[in-house]
Write a protein that holds these residues in place. Structure first.
Motif, short mmCIF file in Angstrom:
data_model
loop_
_atom_site.label_atom_id
_atom_site.label_comp_id
_atom_site.label_asym_id
_atom_site.label_seq_id
_atom_site.Cartn_x
_atom_site.Cartn_y
_atom_site.Cartn_z
N CYS A 171 0.85 -1.19 0.00
CA CYS A 171 0.00 0.00 0.00
C CYS A 171 0.89 1.25 0.00
CB CYS A 171 -0.93 -0.01 1.21
SG CYS A 171 -2.17 -1.31 1.14
N ALA A 172 1.70 1.35 -1.03
CA ALA A 172 2.58 2.50 -1.24
C ALA A 172 2.66 2.73 -2.74
CB ALA A 172 3.97 2.24 -0.67
N SER A 173 2.51 3.98 -3.16
CA SER A 173 2.50 4.24 -4.59
C SER A 173 2.85 5.69 -4.87
CB SER A 173 1.13 3.92 -5.18
OG SER A 173 1.14 4.02 -6.58
N LEU A 174 3.41 5.94 -6.04
CA LEU A 174 3.69 7.30 -6.50
C LEU A 174 2.39 7.92 -6.99
CD1 LEU A 174 5.79 9.51 -7.21
CD2 LEU A 174 5.97 8.43 -9.47
N MET A 175 2.05 9.08 -6.44
CA MET A 175 0.82 9.78 -6.81
C MET A 175 1.05 10.80 -7.93
SD MET A 175 -1.43 8.39 -4.98
CE MET A 175 -1.04 6.92 -4.06
N GLY A 176 2.28 11.32 -7.98
CA GLY A 176 2.59 12.36 -8.94
C GLY A 176 3.75 13.20 -8.43
#
Length: 472
Positions: A171-176
């Motif tokens: 549950c970790a991700s690049l948003m922008g």
């Protein structure tokens, strides 16, 4: 002899200490620093088996020197000027390709500013939103990252390792870029405010409208947590309703002052929604309710002057199933508004916000985690650009639950029991499916006093009414 760490963390408060142990537990050697040296000593001394992975330092110079270049330095310090102070203090100590990560609850505008400033520095900067409280930080939070693709690729293995997992998916991700991660975290917190407020409202209906004792409320919440409403907030609501005060022996809820605190992130959401011209009335109502809860003297005076508003619900009250459906509808409407705000921000700031990924990141670790989010991720994937209320299963759920929400708001209003968030959700739902609203009256008024003009339903180019030139 311990391996030289390539990661360091500054700020060993509740969240910083928990996150440090999480990082160490996932196999990383870590340098740690806190302004108060005794805090650092105590932290390492109580770290148990993880202590060998921790390198305590007493000055920023020693801290930076203890980390192998290129360094990754995580800031877990209070948001605002303190972050800038630490960046300024670190700047002369850093080398090429070092990376600063602000993992605090920063305002996304500050993160945008810091990211742009770092473009002219020898070091990099990213801002990450971390949700899950102390337990999440220690065992696996939800992580929303704002930065470049290159910086994300560099830290992704570590952040994914320490994050919460949903069926094995991090549950970790690049948003922008820039402030995107902290913006997503801000909207998360706004939804959190609304979710908590709606739960509190149905609790009020049970407690004040139907004279439920706290254990009865716990029974209801525990049952709801087995169905559509299964979520962290419903789970803990059942637990706090079940708890007893160790001092008085009474229900813990009954001895807690009804004055809600806040750190301001929900308020930021409401303010930014206005800037983006996106209606998020459920979140706004929740923020207002917290503000109003703090006005104890005014509420006391109002009850004495006009009589206590809260009365028993008519008849036998509201069935638990009806309240459950009302809360399901309110939750869907709240999230629909939140994702609409994210979509508007993506357009306004030029971010390619990954809507399904946001829902997936929120499925575990964060405060608003719930079973619904898996369906939301699917809906956002299958219906890109569309509002959640028009996607299955949520459109079907709203059709099924609308009457319960309406009945709940009506019953509460008749009894004088305030349900501002549920009522705001219902009003938004009614407005969004109204073919012809009363805004034509507003346009006529604006044209009358300010000659602002209007569009006609027949398409004719006559933008003013017969009152043109009137001055009252």
């Amino acid at each position: 002899m311990s391996e030289q760490p390539q990661v360091g963390l500054i700020g060993l408060g509740t969240m910083g200490a928990a996150l440090s142990l999480n990082i160490a537990e996932k196999g990383h050697f870590l340098a740690v620093y806190n302004r108060t040296g005794s805090v650092t000593d105590t932290f390492v001394q109580t770290a148990g088996d993880l202590a060998p992975r921790l390198t305590p330092t007493k000055t920023l110079e020693n801290f930076v020197a203890a980390i192998k270049a290129p360094r990754v330095i995580i800031l877990m310090v209070p948001a605002g000027p303190v972050v800038d102070d630490h960046i300024d203090a670190l700047k002369p100590l850093l080398g090429p390709d070092d990376l600063i990560i602000d993992a605090g609850n920063a305002n996304f505008y500050d993160t945008e500013r810091r990211a742009k400033r770092a473009q002219n520095e020898k070091f990099g900067f990213i801002g990450i939103g971390v949700s899950g409280g102390e337990s999440g930080a220690r065992h696996g939070p939800s992580i929303m990252v704002g930065g470049t693709e290159a910086d994300w690729a560099r830290v992704a293995p570590m952040l994914e390792a320490i994050s919460a997992k949903y069926d094995g998916t991090p549950c970790a991700s690049l948003m922008g870029p820039g402030g995107a991660g902290h913006f997503v975290k801000m909207v998360h917190n706004g939804i959190e405010y609304a979710d908590m407020q709606m739960i509190a409202e149905v609790y009020s209906l049970m407690r004040d409208g139907m004279a439920y004792k706290a254990p009865q409320v716990a029974d209801v919440f525990e049952n709801w947590n087995k169905g559509r409403l299964a979520s962290y907030l419903i789970e803990i609501s059942a637990k706090v309703a079940r708890a007893e005060d160790p001092i008085s022996g009474n229900a813990m809820l009954d001895v807690i002052l009804d004055k809600a605190g806040q750190k301001g992130t929900g308020r930021w959401t409401a303010i930014e929604a206005q800037q983006l011209a996106v209606p998020v009335p459920v979140i706004e109502a929740a923020v207002a309710a917290r503000n109003l809860s703090a006005r104890l003297d005014t509420r006391q005076r109002g009850a004495e002057y006009f009589g206590d508003a809260q009365k028993a619900l008519e008849g036998e009250g509201i069935a638990a199933k009806t309240l459950e459906k009302a809360l399901i509808a309110g939750k869907i409407l709240c999230y629909a508004q939140g994702f609409e705000m994210l979509a508007a921000a993506a357009t306004h700031f030029g971010w390619d916000l990954p809507m399904p990924a946001i829902a997936r990141v929120w499925r575990e670790g964060c405060i608003i985690r719930s079973d619904m989010l898996n369906d939301m991720a699917t809906a956002l994937t299958n219906n890109p650009g569309d509002n959640l209320i028009f996607a299955e299963p949520f459109s079907g759920l709203l059709k099924d639950c609308e009457a319960a929400l309406r009945d709940t708001v009506i019953a509460a209003t008749k009894a004088g029991i305030a349900v501002p968030a549920l009522a705001a959700g219902l009003s938004w739902f009614d407005s969004i499916r109204t073919r012809r609203t009363s805004a034509n009256m507003i346009q006529a008024q604006r044209d009358y006093f300010g000659a602002h003009g209007f569009e006609r339903v027949d398409g004719k180019n006559e933008p003013h009414g017969p009152w043109a030139g009137h001055e009252d």
